[in-house]
Design a protein around this motif. Structure first.
Motif, PDB file in Angstrom:
ATOM      1  N   GLU A   3       4.307  25.095   3.311  1.00  0.00           N
ATOM      2  CA  GLU A   3       4.521  24.273   2.202  1.00  0.00           C
ATOM      3  C   GLU A   3       6.307  24.971   1.704  1.00  0.00           C
ATOM      4  OE1 GLU A   3       0.653  25.250  -0.577  1.00  0.00           O
ATOM      5  OE2 GLU A   3       2.207  27.038  -0.797  1.00  0.00           O
ATOM      6  N   SER A   4       6.260  24.160   0.821  1.00  0.00           N
ATOM      7  CA  SER A   4       7.992  23.974   0.271  1.00  0.00           C
ATOM      8  C   SER A   4       8.293  24.657  -1.123  1.00  0.00           C
ATOM      9  CB  SER A   4       9.153  22.294  -0.363  1.00  0.00           C
ATOM     10  OG  SER A   4       8.261  21.470  -1.383  1.00  0.00           O
ATOM     11  N   VAL A   5       9.347  25.118  -1.544  1.00  0.00           N
ATOM     12  CA  VAL A   5       9.263  25.812  -3.085  1.00  0.00           C
ATOM     13  C   VAL A   5      10.506  25.627  -3.430  1.00  0.00           C
ATOM     14  CG1 VAL A   5       8.638  28.094  -1.831  1.00  0.00           C
ATOM     15  CG2 VAL A   5      11.345  27.709  -1.831  1.00  0.00           C
ATOM     16  N   PRO A   6       9.969  25.379  -4.872  1.00  0.00           N
ATOM     17  CA  PRO A   6      12.112  25.354  -5.825  1.00  0.00           C
ATOM     18  C   PRO A   6      13.171  25.891  -5.561  1.00  0.00           C
ATOM     19  CG  PRO A   6      10.440  25.384  -7.386  1.00  0.00           C
ATOM     20  CD  PRO A   6       9.138  26.164  -5.746  1.00  0.00           C
ATOM     21  N   ARG A  17      14.043  20.935  -3.556  1.00  0.00           N
ATOM     22  CA  ARG A  17      12.851  21.895  -2.896  1.00  0.00           C
ATOM     23  C   ARG A  17      12.877  22.214  -1.647  1.00  0.00           C
ATOM     24  NH1 ARG A  17       8.749  22.137  -5.694  1.00  0.00           N
ATOM     25  NH2 ARG A  17       7.347  23.270  -4.013  1.00  0.00           N
ATOM     26  N   TYR A  18      12.686  22.965  -0.865  1.00  0.00           N
ATOM     27  CA  TYR A  18      13.005  23.522   0.272  1.00  0.00           C
ATOM     28  C   TYR A  18      11.490  23.677   1.449  1.00  0.00           C
ATOM     29  CZ  TYR A  18      15.416  26.765   3.967  1.00  0.00           C
ATOM     30  OH  TYR A  18      14.725  27.396   5.195  1.00  0.00           O
ATOM     31  N   THR A  19      11.989  23.631   1.946  1.00  0.00           N
ATOM     32  CA  THR A  19      10.737  24.113   3.197  1.00  0.00           C
ATOM     33  C   THR A  19      10.985  24.897   4.380  1.00  0.00           C
ATOM     34  OG1 THR A  19      10.154  21.973   2.712  1.00  0.00           O
ATOM     35  CG2 THR A  19       9.333  22.808   4.653  1.00  0.00           C
ATOM     36  N   CYS A  74      23.752  22.958  -0.787  1.00  0.00           N
ATOM     37  CA  CYS A  74      23.688  22.206  -2.760  1.00  0.00           C
ATOM     38  C   CYS A  74      24.623  21.455  -2.760  1.00  0.00           C
ATOM     39  CB  CYS A  74      24.021  23.811  -3.573  1.00  0.00           C
ATOM     40  SG  CYS A  74      23.721  22.221  -5.024  1.00  0.00           S
ATOM     41  N   PRO A  75      24.880  20.614  -2.609  1.00  0.00           N
ATOM     42  CA  PRO A  75      26.034  19.330  -3.263  1.00  0.00           C
ATOM     43  C   PRO A  75      26.820  19.763  -3.754  1.00  0.00           C
ATOM     44  CG  PRO A  75      23.802  17.995  -3.373  1.00  0.00           C
ATOM     45  CD  PRO A  75      23.299  20.019  -3.197  1.00  0.00           C
TER      46      PRO A  75
END
Length: 208
Positions: A3-6, A17-19, A74-75
């Motif tokens: 599962e991914s999390v914000p 979101r990151y998995t 992050c960008p």
């Protein structure tokens, strides 16, 4: 898939979101860092060797190892460190014992779920949701109902493990909902406590 999390960048406040990646244990099973969605990510301002690794135990074989700390670029240019969940509710070995049984029954993708049930740990695999109640208290009626409802929402099977047994109303409710219940200790294999648990084991009940 895990599962991914914000994740909200602490610098620009942008959310992505990151998995967590899956790493291969020596036994061949996947080791996935259990992300903590309730913890606050931090910006990496300088590198410290010890902070780049986390200690994780393989759910399939119980082997402990060091794996890369989850991070996200992050960008805006900030490198964000994503917290990994810690147990803090009971012997981690009990969770491993539950995961090893599930792995033995053919659920090869067992992993920690991102969201934890009250007073315990959630494990998941394809088509399956499991809760491990720890902390030295018997699993209660609410624990069984939360698991059953969460599994129904996922159209998945469910199974419950407890290191301190179950209250009488929890066992009665589990029997009515056909939720498998297992007694769990770190030293012995999980023990089935109701008909649903024996059915869940199937031929594994006769294994040595």
């Amino acid at each position: 898939m895990p599962e991914s999390v914000p994740v909200r960048c602490p610098s620009c406040r942008r959310e992505r979101r990151y998995t967590a990646p899956a790493y291969a244990c020596a036994c061949g099973a996947a080791v996935v860092p259990p992300l903590d969605p309730a913890a606050v990510p931090t910006a990496v301002t300088h590198r410290v060797w010890d902070e780049q690794w986390v200690s994780l135990r393989c759910m399939a074989c119980g082997r402990a190892g060091q794996w890369p700390q989850p991070e996200l670029g992050c960008p805006c240019g900030t490198l964000v460190r994503i917290p990994v969940a810690r147990d803090g509710t009971g012997p981690w070995d009990e969770v491993v014992a539950a995961a090893r049984l599930l792995h033995r029954l053919g659920h090869r993708d067992v992993r920690r779920a991102g969201r934890r049930p009250p007073g315990g740990v959630a494990l998941m695999a394809t088509g399956l949701l499991a809760h491990v109640t720890a902390g030295g208290r018997p699993a209660a009626l609410r624990d069984v109902e939360i698991l059953w409802l969460a599994a129904m929402a996922r159209s998945a099977r469910c199974v419950h493990f407890s290191g301190a047994g179950y209250t009488a109303d929890a066992r009665a409710r589990a029997d009515g909902l056909a939720v498998p219940l297992f007694a769990l200790t770190a030293a012995t294999p999980p023990r089935p406590l109701n008909d649903a648990a024996h059915a869940f084991l199937g031929p594994a009940a006769d294994w040595d």
